[in-house]
Write a protein that holds these residues in place. Structure first.
Motif, PDB file in Angstrom:
ATOM      1  N   SER A   1     106.757 133.219  84.876  1.00  0.00           N
ATOM      2  CA  SER A   1     106.329 134.628  84.947  1.00  0.00           C
ATOM      3  C   SER A   1     107.435 135.477  85.570  1.00  0.00           C
ATOM      4  N   TRP A   2     108.094 134.974  86.605  1.00  0.00           N
ATOM      5  CA  TRP A   2     109.208 135.724  87.211  1.00  0.00           C
ATOM      6  C   TRP A   2     110.352 135.918  86.220  1.00  0.00           C
ATOM      7  N   LEU A   3     110.593 134.898  85.397  1.00  0.00           N
ATOM      8  CA  LEU A   3     111.687 134.976  84.424  1.00  0.00           C
ATOM      9  C   LEU A   3     111.319 135.809  83.205  1.00  0.00           C
ATOM     10  N   GLY A   4     110.022 136.098  83.037  1.00  0.00           N
ATOM     11  CA  GLY A   4     109.572 136.832  81.860  1.00  0.00           C
ATOM     12  C   GLY A   4     109.688 136.002  80.591  1.00  0.00           C
ATOM     13  N   MET A   5     109.465 134.692  80.710  1.00  0.00           N
ATOM     14  CA  MET A   5     109.647 133.785  79.572  1.00  0.00           C
ATOM     15  C   MET A   5     108.340 133.091  79.207  1.00  0.00           C
ATOM     16  N   THR A   6     108.177 132.865  77.917  1.00  0.00           N
ATOM     17  CA  THR A   6     107.080 132.032  77.453  1.00  0.00           C
ATOM     18  C   THR A   6     107.450 130.567  77.687  1.00  0.00           C
TER      19      THR A   6
ATOM     20  N   ALA B   1     107.567 128.296  75.423  1.00  0.00           N
ATOM     21  CA  ALA B   1     108.462 127.893  74.332  1.00  0.00           C
ATOM     22  C   ALA B   1     109.896 128.327  74.610  1.00  0.00           C
ATOM     23  N   GLU B   2     110.081 129.536  75.105  1.00  0.00           N
ATOM     24  CA  GLU B   2     111.430 130.008  75.439  1.00  0.00           C
ATOM     25  C   GLU B   2     112.030 129.182  76.564  1.00  0.00           C
ATOM     26  N   PHE B   3     111.232 128.956  77.603  1.00  0.00           N
ATOM     27  CA  PHE B   3     111.711 128.254  78.786  1.00  0.00           C
ATOM     28  C   PHE B   3     112.105 126.818  78.471  1.00  0.00           C
ATOM     29  N   TYR B   4     111.320 126.136  77.669  1.00  0.00           N
ATOM     30  CA  TYR B   4     111.575 124.722  77.390  1.00  0.00           C
ATOM     31  C   TYR B   4     112.531 124.491  76.221  1.00  0.00           C
ATOM     32  N   ASP B   5     113.141 125.547  75.705  1.00  0.00           N
ATOM     33  CA  ASP B   5     114.165 125.419  74.671  1.00  0.00           C
ATOM     34  C   ASP B   5     115.520 125.286  75.372  1.00  0.00           C
ATOM     35  N   PRO B   6     116.148 124.099  75.335  1.00  0.00           N
ATOM     36  CA  PRO B   6     117.419 123.934  76.053  1.00  0.00           C
ATOM     37  C   PRO B   6     118.544 124.829  75.534  1.00  0.00           C
ATOM     38  N   GLU B   7     118.380 125.404  74.352  1.00  0.00           N
ATOM     39  CA  GLU B   7     119.380 126.381  73.884  1.00  0.00           C
ATOM     40  C   GLU B   7     119.307 127.646  74.745  1.00  0.00           C
ATOM     41  N   ASN B   8     118.136 127.881  75.356  1.00  0.00           N
ATOM     42  CA  ASN B   8     117.965 129.019  76.257  1.00  0.00           C
ATOM     43  C   ASN B   8     118.254 128.642  77.702  1.00  0.00           C
ATOM     44  N   VAL B   9     117.603 127.571  78.179  1.00  0.00           N
ATOM     45  CA  VAL B   9     117.600 127.257  79.612  1.00  0.00           C
ATOM     46  C   VAL B   9     118.036 125.822  79.859  1.00  0.00           C
ATOM     47  N   ALA B  10     119.005 125.658  80.731  1.00  0.00           N
ATOM     48  CA  ALA B  10     119.380 124.341  81.257  1.00  0.00           C
ATOM     49  C   ALA B  10     118.720 124.198  82.623  1.00  0.00           C
TER      50      ALA B  10
END
Length: 193
Positions: free
Chosen positions: A65-70, A72-81
């Motif tokens: 919620s702090w990151l403003g991410m769903t 799916a977005e958060f658990y996509d390693p192309e987005n987040v390491a």
């Protein structure tokens, strides 16, 4: 086998991690060479270690919620390491989880971080990550460091989203009112560029 699979295999095979390998635990580090946001935190919690999914608990819900991410977005390693200071649950401590093991980040982070060539924003969650990556530049307290978060960019220190930090958040309402929305903006910018 990809480079991060190879690193995880090296970590799992190391004698200092034999206890975790024998327990059936995998090193909990998630990354892609194309990750644009890097999260460096304390260590996986018990539930995360058992499920093999980092931030798979109420702390993770608050963090997203702090990151403003769903999810799916958060658990996509192309987005987040996701690269904790220790890749294994360290056990329970006097209040909350035990600290990450000394020397773990020094041994393994360089191998991971040298592969992350596209990171635009690094979020340092909690005192252990901030001490390691900000060193003498951090404030005298975690509150001071987090209050000056933007002065460290592209590193961005935040408080841990744990329910145990509820008192800190109550005493520092500026964090969720001002800092978290700014962090979400920075995350969007990092993902968009």
């Amino acid at each position: 086998m990809g480079v991060f699979d190879e690193i995880r295999a090296q970590v799992a095979a190391h004698p200092t991690n034999a206890w975790a390998t024998e327990a059936g635990f995998e090193p909990l580090v998630v990354a892609s060479e194309r990750s644009r946001v890097l999260i460096i935190s304390q260590a996986p919690g018990r539930l995360a270690q058992e499920t093999g999914i980092p931030w798979n608990d109420p702390s993770g819900v608050r963090l997203r919620s702090w990151l403003g991410m769903t999810d799916a977005e958060f658990y996509d390693p192309e987005n987040v390491a996701i690269v904790p200071m220790d890749f294994y649950f360290p056990g329970k401590g006097a209040s909350g989880d035990a600290p990450p093991r000394r020397g773990f980040a020094e041994a393994w982070h360089p191998l991971v971080l040298e592969q992350l060539v596209d990171v635009r924003l690094t979020i340092l969650i909690g005192a252990y990550a901030q001490k390691h990556y900000l060193g003498a530049r951090r404030g005298p307290t975690l509150t001071d460091t987090v209050r000056r978060a933007e002065s460290y960019l592209p590193l961005f220190p935040i408080v841990h989203p744990s329910p145990l930090a509820r008192g800190w958040r109550s005493a520092n309402p500026w964090f969720e009112a001002e800092t978290a929305p700014r962090l979400a903006q920075l995350v969007r910018k990092a993902l968009a560029t």
